[in-house]
Design a protein around this motif. Structure first.
Motif, PDB file in Angstrom:
ATOM      1  N   GLY A  91      -9.097  73.685  19.868  1.00 36.62           N
ATOM      2  CA  GLY A  91      -9.204  73.357  18.488  1.00 36.62           C
ATOM      3  C   GLY A  91      -9.786  74.535  17.856  1.00 36.62           C
ATOM      4  O   GLY A  91      -9.861  75.570  18.424  1.00 36.62           O
ATOM      5  N   ASN A  92     -10.193  74.052  16.879  1.00 35.98           N
ATOM      6  CA  ASN A  92     -10.865  75.334  15.861  1.00 35.98           C
ATOM      7  C   ASN A  92     -12.266  75.097  15.582  1.00 35.98           C
ATOM      8  O   ASN A  92     -12.915  73.955  16.009  1.00 35.98           O
ATOM      9  CB  ASN A  92     -10.061  75.303  14.533  1.00 35.98           C
ATOM     10  CG  ASN A  92     -10.333  74.121  13.678  1.00 35.98           C
ATOM     11  OD1 ASN A  92     -10.583  73.019  14.362  1.00 35.98           O
ATOM     12  ND2 ASN A  92     -10.848  74.378  12.436  1.00 35.98           N
ATOM     13  N   GLN A 109     -14.806  70.207  13.548  1.00 37.64           N
ATOM     14  CA  GLN A 109     -13.464  70.488  13.850  1.00 37.64           C
ATOM     15  C   GLN A 109     -12.241  69.790  13.018  1.00 37.64           C
ATOM     16  O   GLN A 109     -12.292  68.422  12.915  1.00 37.64           O
ATOM     17  CB  GLN A 109     -12.957  70.381  15.303  1.00 37.64           C
ATOM     18  CG  GLN A 109     -13.212  71.392  16.102  1.00 37.64           C
ATOM     19  CD  GLN A 109     -12.784  71.270  17.489  1.00 37.64           C
ATOM     20  OE1 GLN A 109     -12.284  69.984  18.110  1.00 37.64           O
ATOM     21  NE2 GLN A 109     -12.339  72.205  18.384  1.00 37.64           N
ATOM     22  N   TYR A 110     -11.759  70.295  11.933  1.00 36.94           N
ATOM     23  CA  TYR A 110     -10.717  69.706  10.948  1.00 36.94           C
ATOM     24  C   TYR A 110      -9.119  69.721  11.635  1.00 36.94           C
ATOM     25  O   TYR A 110      -8.322  69.454  11.021  1.00 36.94           O
ATOM     26  CB  TYR A 110     -10.881  70.053   9.561  1.00 36.94           C
ATOM     27  CG  TYR A 110     -10.513  71.508   9.379  1.00 36.94           C
ATOM     28  CD1 TYR A 110      -9.354  72.067   9.217  1.00 36.94           C
ATOM     29  CD2 TYR A 110     -11.704  72.444   9.436  1.00 36.94           C
ATOM     30  CE1 TYR A 110      -8.868  73.452   9.324  1.00 36.94           C
ATOM     31  CE2 TYR A 110     -11.299  73.756   9.208  1.00 36.94           C
ATOM     32  CZ  TYR A 110     -10.166  74.410   9.157  1.00 36.94           C
ATOM     33  OH  TYR A 110      -9.847  75.538   8.785  1.00 36.94           O
ATOM     34  N   ASN A 111      -9.153  70.595  12.709  1.00 37.25           N
ATOM     35  CA  ASN A 111      -7.610  70.844  13.110  1.00 37.25           C
ATOM     36  C   ASN A 111      -7.581  70.819  14.648  1.00 37.25           C
ATOM     37  O   ASN A 111      -7.368  71.527  15.150  1.00 37.25           O
ATOM     38  CB  ASN A 111      -7.253  72.241  12.819  1.00 37.25           C
ATOM     39  CG  ASN A 111      -5.856  72.776  12.794  1.00 37.25           C
ATOM     40  OD1 ASN A 111      -4.997  71.655  12.939  1.00 37.25           O
ATOM     41  ND2 ASN A 111      -5.353  73.846  13.040  1.00 37.25           N
ATOM     42  N   THR A 112      -7.773  69.774  15.161  1.00 33.45           N
ATOM     43  CA  THR A 112      -7.664  69.355  16.607  1.00 33.45           C
ATOM     44  C   THR A 112      -6.276  69.419  16.864  1.00 33.45           C
ATOM     45  O   THR A 112      -5.781  69.665  18.026  1.00 33.45           O
ATOM     46  CB  THR A 112      -8.308  68.147  17.059  1.00 33.45           C
ATOM     47  OG1 THR A 112      -7.860  66.973  16.137  1.00 33.45           O
ATOM     48  CG2 THR A 112      -9.733  67.919  16.856  1.00 33.45           C
ATOM     49  N   GLU A 113      -5.326  69.231  15.813  1.00 31.07           N
ATOM     50  CA  GLU A 113      -3.915  69.126  16.391  1.00 31.07           C
ATOM     51  C   GLU A 113      -3.385  70.628  16.417  1.00 31.07           C
ATOM     52  O   GLU A 113      -2.333  71.021  16.664  1.00 31.07           O
ATOM     53  CB  GLU A 113      -3.048  68.796  15.112  1.00 31.07           C
ATOM     54  CG  GLU A 113      -3.492  67.275  14.908  1.00 31.07           C
ATOM     55  CD  GLU A 113      -4.536  67.021  13.577  1.00 31.07           C
ATOM     56  OE1 GLU A 113      -4.452  66.125  13.076  1.00 31.07           O
ATOM     57  OE2 GLU A 113      -5.096  68.128  13.470  1.00 31.07           O
ATOM     58  N   ASN A 114      -4.289  71.645  16.199  1.00 31.08           N
ATOM     59  CA  ASN A 114      -3.844  73.133  16.386  1.00 31.08           C
ATOM     60  C   ASN A 114      -2.737  73.392  15.436  1.00 31.08           C
ATOM     61  O   ASN A 114      -1.789  74.157  15.809  1.00 31.08           O
ATOM     62  CB  ASN A 114      -3.485  73.588  17.807  1.00 31.08           C
ATOM     63  CG  ASN A 114      -4.818  73.580  18.765  1.00 31.08           C
ATOM     64  OD1 ASN A 114      -5.815  74.049  18.189  1.00 31.08           O
ATOM     65  ND2 ASN A 114      -4.626  73.050  19.873  1.00 31.08           N
ATOM     66  N   ASN A 180     -10.619  65.421   9.460  1.00 25.44           N
ATOM     67  CA  ASN A 180     -10.544  66.497   8.850  1.00 25.44           C
ATOM     68  C   ASN A 180     -12.005  66.524   8.251  1.00 25.44           C
ATOM     69  O   ASN A 180     -12.022  66.819   7.014  1.00 25.44           O
ATOM     70  CB  ASN A 180      -9.571  66.580   7.660  1.00 25.44           C
ATOM     71  CG  ASN A 180      -8.193  66.589   8.237  1.00 25.44           C
ATOM     72  OD1 ASN A 180      -7.559  65.577   8.638  1.00 25.44           O
ATOM     73  ND2 ASN A 180      -7.633  68.084   8.205  1.00 25.44           N
ATOM     74  N   PRO A 181     -13.036  66.661   9.159  1.00 26.26           N
ATOM     75  CA  PRO A 181     -14.771  66.718   8.636  1.00 26.26           C
ATOM     76  C   PRO A 181     -14.502  68.239   8.021  1.00 26.26           C
ATOM     77  O   PRO A 181     -13.976  69.348   8.585  1.00 26.26           O
ATOM     78  CB  PRO A 181     -15.392  66.745   9.833  1.00 26.26           C
ATOM     79  CG  PRO A 181     -14.469  67.086  10.918  1.00 26.26           C
ATOM     80  CD  PRO A 181     -13.014  66.455  10.496  1.00 26.26           C
ATOM     81  N   HIS A 182     -15.606  68.555   7.106  1.00 29.15           N
ATOM     82  CA  HIS A 182     -15.668  69.951   6.654  1.00 29.15           C
ATOM     83  C   HIS A 182     -17.359  69.957   6.248  1.00 29.15           C
ATOM     84  O   HIS A 182     -17.790  69.884   5.420  1.00 29.15           O
ATOM     85  CB  HIS A 182     -15.104  70.187   5.403  1.00 29.15           C
ATOM     86  CG  HIS A 182     -15.128  71.286   4.918  1.00 29.15           C
ATOM     87  ND1 HIS A 182     -14.881  72.386   5.607  1.00 29.15           N
ATOM     88  CD2 HIS A 182     -15.703  72.096   3.851  1.00 29.15           C
ATOM     89  CE1 HIS A 182     -14.976  73.667   4.809  1.00 29.15           C
ATOM     90  NE2 HIS A 182     -15.467  73.341   3.766  1.00 29.15           N
ATOM     91  N   GLY A 183     -18.171  70.244   7.508  1.00 30.03           N
ATOM     92  CA  GLY A 183     -19.470  70.462   7.486  1.00 30.03           C
ATOM     93  C   GLY A 183     -20.156  69.623   8.473  1.00 30.03           C
ATOM     94  O   GLY A 183     -19.910  68.416   8.366  1.00 30.03           O
ATOM     95  N   VAL A 184     -21.098  70.248   8.926  1.00 29.34           N
ATOM     96  CA  VAL A 184     -22.147  69.495   9.817  1.00 29.34           C
ATOM     97  C   VAL A 184     -23.584  70.166   9.705  1.00 29.34           C
ATOM     98  O   VAL A 184     -23.767  71.341   9.475  1.00 29.34           O
ATOM     99  CB  VAL A 184     -21.687  69.415  11.302  1.00 29.34           C
ATOM    100  CG1 VAL A 184     -21.492  71.027  11.888  1.00 29.34           C
ATOM    101  CG2 VAL A 184     -22.662  68.596  12.277  1.00 29.34           C
TER     102      VAL A 184
END
Length: 220
Positions: A91-92, A109-114, A180-184
């Motif tokens: 992933g990313n 990671q918001y793009n585990t689908e790649n 689709n998380p954005h930030g931690v």
């Protein structure tokens, strides 16, 4: 932009800032407010997250920033500004945070689908927050358990799920979180990480102690 730390708070020494389009990291001296070093990061395109660690994971007596974690995912030495290592993952990487005890770094990671296009990044209802066991990564590099790619000499360790089947030896912990998380970020008391939602209007709280227990093989 993120400043360096000492004793768990800002020390006023450096600020670190990413150059997303060119894959570079700059260090700014806060006494002169001038950029004193810039490093180009290999094997990465458009890295977005940057965060200094707060304590050395190998020597706990060093209670200050010694590494800058960049959402590529890799570590830059905060003094020499040289790339120390990189981690190959599934992933990313997006935004980055570090624990107050120096043991973990993490990224959402918001793009585990790649996926390549936006619509390809959205089907899964769960994505992930990744936790990196910094001391184990350093040990793997020291033991020569890494590869290099292209013309880069930077050691790259295997942080994929297939390469880390046993939590007791794993370098990376993959924690499922909402879509689709954005930030931690780590909470000021050092006990939790908040991984914020983007397409999902939620935030996931992850307990630091439980992640450490997973690495010890006490959780599944």
């Amino acid at each position: 932009i993120h400043p360096s730390y000492k004793d768990g708070t800002y020390d006023g020494k450096y600020m670190f800032v990413n150059d997303k389009i060119h894959g570079r990291l700059a260090r700014i001296r806060m006494d002169t407010m001038e950029t004193d070093k810039i490093v180009e990061l290999p094997l990465v395109q458009g890295f977005h997250g940057t965060f200094p660690d707060k304590r050395d994971p190998v020597d706990p007596d060093i209670n200050k920033t010694t590494r800058v974690l960049c959402g590529g995912e890799f570590s830059v030495d905060s003094e020499s500004m040289e790339v120390r290592w990189q981690v190959l993952i599934d992933g990313n990487c997006d935004l980055v945070a570090s624990s107050y005890d120096g043991k973990l770094a993490c990224t959402n990671q918001y793009n585990t689908e790649n996926g390549v296009h936006y619509e390809d990044m959205m089907p899964s209802e769960m994505d992930a927050c990744l936790f990196f066991n910094v001391a184990r990564i350093e040990e793997a590099v020291k033991a020569g358990k890494f590869k290099t790619y292209g013309g880069s000499k930077v050691p790259v360790v295997d942080g994929t799920k297939a390469g880390n089947p046993d939590p007791k030896t794993s370098l990376v912990c993959y924690v499922p979180v909402s879509k689709n998380p954005h930030g931690v970020n780590a909470s000021p008391d050092g006990k939790y990480y908040a991984c914020s939602g983007k397409l999902s209007p939620t935030a996931t709280l992850i307990e630091h102690a439980l992640v450490l227990k997973w690495f010890d093989g006490e959780l599944k």
